[in-house]
Design a protein around this motif. Structure first.
Motif, PDB file in Angstrom:
ATOM      1  N   ASP A 103       1.871  -7.817   4.308  1.00 15.77           N
ATOM      2  CA  ASP A 103       1.035  -6.654   4.018  1.00 15.77           C
ATOM      3  C   ASP A 103       1.926  -5.437   4.329  1.00 15.77           C
ATOM      4  N   LEU A 112      -4.630   1.366   7.450  1.00 14.12           N
ATOM      5  CA  LEU A 112      -3.606   0.541   6.795  1.00 14.12           C
ATOM      6  C   LEU A 112      -2.346   0.444   7.659  1.00 14.12           C
ATOM      7  N   ASP A 119      -1.880  -0.702  -3.971  1.00 14.14           N
ATOM      8  CA  ASP A 119      -2.881   0.357  -4.083  1.00 14.14           C
ATOM      9  C   ASP A 119      -2.262   1.646  -3.562  1.00 14.14           C
ATOM     10  N   HIS A 169       0.870  -1.175   0.000  1.00 16.31           N
ATOM     11  CA  HIS A 169       0.000   0.000   0.000  1.00 16.31           C
ATOM     12  C   HIS A 169       0.908   1.226   0.000  1.00 16.31           C
ATOM     13  N   VAL A 191       3.120  -1.427   4.123  1.00 16.31           N
ATOM     14  CA  VAL A 191       2.756  -0.026   3.893  1.00 16.31           C
ATOM     15  C   VAL A 191       4.026   0.739   3.532  1.00 16.31           C
ATOM     16  N   THR A 226      -2.942   5.426  -1.498  1.00 16.15           N
ATOM     17  CA  THR A 226      -3.790   6.269  -0.649  1.00 16.15           C
ATOM     18  C   THR A 226      -3.211   7.683  -0.636  1.00 16.15           C
ATOM     19  N   VAL A 268       1.201   4.877   0.706  1.00 19.44           N
ATOM     20  CA  VAL A 268       0.328   5.703   1.547  1.00 19.44           C
ATOM     21  C   VAL A 268       0.964   7.065   1.810  1.00 19.44           C
TER      22      VAL A 268
END
Ligand code: SAH
Length: 250
Positions: free
Chosen positions: A85, A28, A115, A9, A87, A117, A11
């Motif tokens: 996972d 997240l 993804d 992610h 970040v 953010t 972010v």
């Protein structure tokens, strides 16, 4: 059994103050197995991480790169391939002078899910917390973000387009090049008396705003020994601060 593939992610952590994070960023961060973070990420933001999360600093301060960009990309790929996972936390917004695009291209090449953010970029944070709207009816109809940092050490911006009337110019990483920026904008037609501000550590308790004109801001910044991270805001909107400063004690 094979572990499920991991995800990265990307972010945005906002300009520093923890509660300027988006709710999604906070969620997240709180659930990540690993957090790879930059120099400009506020300390309070990392306190939201799980106690057992791997937190990896890859901060880039001018001249002190902990890992180079290729190593950061490789590290992200490896963590995700381990099934984690992840970040990838960046100051401000990851797609505004954050090299977020480069990191994602490396993930795409490696077939890693990702993804993005968004975060409050330094320009928005500095504008809000210094009381300088970036646009204002009849004063600024456009607003341009530019970088004052070039990898070859030069500062070669599109001066005619930055020196347009009725426009606010926001320069990231521009403290070092401020004398050049000021001289070029004046040479390309902006009045030497155009209001200008340098805002350091926007949104944080020690935020400092220096106000001046294109002509005298470089000297004020030098005398005050203002160091990065600071943002330059140039244009008539800077005058509005007089009535709109709500945050900083002057
Ligand atoms: N992606 C980030 C920008 C990274 S480039 C964003 O969207 O904000 C780093 C530069 O951003 C710094 O040199 C400085 O010019 C600016 N910056 C970041 N945080 C800042 C802050 N809290 N106050 C002032 N400038 C900041």
């Amino acid at each position: 059994m094979r572990q499920p593939p991991g995800i990265v992610h990307l972010v945005g952590a906002g300009p520093g103050e923890t509660d300027l994070l988006t709710l999604r960023a906070a969620r997240l961060i709180a659930s990540a197995d690993a957090i790879v973070f930059d120099h400009l990420v506020g300390g309070g933001v990392l306190e939201l991480a799980r106690a057992d999360a791997q937190c990896l600093y890859v901060g880039k301060q001018a001249g002190h790169h902990t890992l180079d960009q290729a190593e950061i990309n490789a590290r992200l790929v490896r963590l995700a391939r381990d099934g984690l996972d992840v970040v990838r936390l960046k100051g401000g917004d990851p797609f505004i002078f954050g090299r977020g695009g480069e990191e994602i291209l490396a993930l795409v090449e490696a077939g890693i899910r990702f993804d993005v953010t968004p975060g409050v970029t330094a320009a928005s944070g500095a504008a809000a917390y210094s009381g300088i709207p970036l646009t204002h009816r009849q004063i600024a109809r456009s607003c341009v973000f530019a970088t004052g940092h070039f990898h070859d050490g030069s500062c070669d911006l599109d001066w005619p387009s930055l020196a347009r009337p009725d426009q606010t110019v926001v320069i990231y990483m521009g403290v070092g090049a401020l004398p050049v920026i000021s001289a070029q904008l004046i040479a390309h037609g902006l009045a030497a008396s155009t209001p200008a501000a340098a805002i350091r550590n926007a949104s944080l308790p020690d935020q400092k705003t220096l106000l001046g004109t294109l002509a005298d801001l470089p000297e004020k910044v030098r005398t005050a020994k203002l160091t990065p991270p600071a943002l330059l805001v140039i244009g008539e909107v800077v005058r509005l601060r007089d009535g709109l400063n709500w945050f900083e004690q002057t």
